[in-house]
Design an enzyme around this catalytic site. Structure first.
Site, PDB file in Angstrom:
ATOM      1  N   LEU A  76       0.816  -1.211   0.000  1.00  0.00           N
ATOM      2  CA  LEU A  76       0.000   0.000   0.000  1.00  0.00           C
ATOM      3  C   LEU A  76       0.849   1.260   0.000  1.00  0.00           C
ATOM      4  CD1 LEU A  76      -2.802   1.327   0.246  1.00  0.00           C
ATOM      5  CD2 LEU A  76      -2.635   0.985   2.726  1.00  0.00           C
ATOM      6  N   VAL A  77       1.873   1.301   0.851  1.00  0.00           N
ATOM      7  CA  VAL A  77       2.652   2.535   0.986  1.00  0.00           C
ATOM      8  C   VAL A  77       3.573   2.794  -0.201  1.00  0.00           C
ATOM      9  CG1 VAL A  77       2.527   2.496   3.498  1.00  0.00           C
ATOM     10  CG2 VAL A  77       4.481   1.413   2.355  1.00  0.00           C
ATOM     11  N   ARG A  80       2.981   6.496  -3.374  1.00  0.00           N
ATOM     12  CA  ARG A  80       3.644   7.564  -2.624  1.00  0.00           C
ATOM     13  C   ARG A  80       2.849   8.867  -2.593  1.00  0.00           C
ATOM     14  NH1 ARG A  80       7.527   5.009  -5.544  1.00  0.00           N
ATOM     15  NH2 ARG A  80       7.665   6.639  -7.109  1.00  0.00           N
ATOM     16  N   GLN A  86       0.348   4.696  10.478  1.00  0.00           N
ATOM     17  CA  GLN A  86       0.211   3.266  10.747  1.00  0.00           C
ATOM     18  C   GLN A  86       0.524   2.948  12.198  1.00  0.00           C
ATOM     19  OE1 GLN A  86       2.595   0.841   8.150  1.00  0.00           O
ATOM     20  NE2 GLN A  86       1.511  -1.032   8.666  1.00  0.00           N
ATOM     21  N   ARG A 168      -4.619  -1.832  -8.559  1.00  0.00           N
ATOM     22  CA  ARG A 168      -4.847  -2.791  -7.483  1.00  0.00           C
ATOM     23  C   ARG A 168      -6.187  -3.509  -7.550  1.00  0.00           C
ATOM     24  NH1 ARG A 168       0.213  -3.844  -5.548  1.00  0.00           N
ATOM     25  NH2 ARG A 168       1.296  -1.908  -5.013  1.00  0.00           N
TER      26      ARG A 168
END
Length: 228
Positions: A76-77, A80, A86, A168
């Site tokens: 996910l990260v 950018r 988190q 995704r």
């Protein structure tokens, strides 16, 4: 996995439509606001078709996500152009057995699932021993697996969300982040249908971008996202 849309730009479609009209008009912003309210749906459809996507950056959406694995959050990260907060394994010590995500491929095979669960139990036992021996959580966490569940708050603008969904939601994406993306898309479609009605994997609007790596299920994928 629990996904919530925590907040978003008020009236995101109106903001996007006003920004789009500003680019091509000499009228005042107040005048553009009123005009955009009257035909925002038509205008948004036009700018999406033209690929004038910079105006979507004025609308942002913030999600709360619980119960995804560290393996998923690492993917996910990589997106950018977003903001993330988190849960820390450094400051949040796991006194109880840590929650973990089980891949369906393991869950479907009882003998492998048993070994998987036993390994997770062993890892937690080692983690607990380290903590009891005075090892700080920031060092004890080194033994925790990618399976460990995490929580994260993330914010993306409309343009980045389109890009995120394009990549995704594809069936070739890893199953967990695909499930996350699909649920995020379902939520923003309820809030801003004009912006996200056509959002999803790349094959919704044309040929599959994966080329020879295609899943070969384009018709099924299109039905899936039409009914989302």
């Amino acid at each position: 996995m629990l996904v919530q849309l925590l907040t978003h730009t008020p009236d995101p479609e109106q903001v996007v439509a006003s920004a789009a009209r500003l680019c091509y008009s000499a009228a005042s912003i107040d005048q553009l606001q009123e005009k955009s309210r009257a035909d925002s749906e038509t205008l948004i459809g036009k700018i999406l078709d033209l690929g004038h996507l910079s105006v979507l950056e004025h609308a942002s959406f913030t999600f709360g996500v619980e119960g995804i694995s560290r393996a998923c959050s690492h993917q996910l990260v990589r997106h950018r152009l977003a903001s993330y907060s988190q849960q820390s394994q450094r400051y949040v010590a796991l006194k109880e057995r840590f929650a973990a995500v089980t891949p369906p491929s393991l869950a479907a095979k009882p003998e492998l699932l048993e070994r998987y669960e036993a390994l997770l139990e062993e890892i937690h036992g080692v983690y607990r021993q380290f903590m009891e021996a005075g090892v700080p959580a920031e060092d004890a966490r080194f033994v925790l697996p990618n399976a460990a569940a995490t929580k994260i708050v993330l914010t993306m603008n409309g343009r980045e969300l389109l890009h995120f969904f394009n990549l995704r939601c594809c069936r070739r994406a890893q199953w967990e982040i695909r499930a996350l993306a699909k649920e995020m898309l379902r939520l923003v479609r309820q809030t801003a249908p004009g912006l996200f009605a056509k959002a999803g994997p790349g094959c919704l609007q044309g040929a599959c971008p994966e080329g020879p790596m295609t899943c070969g299920q384009m018709a099924e994928v299109r039905r899936e996202y039409a009914d989302l």
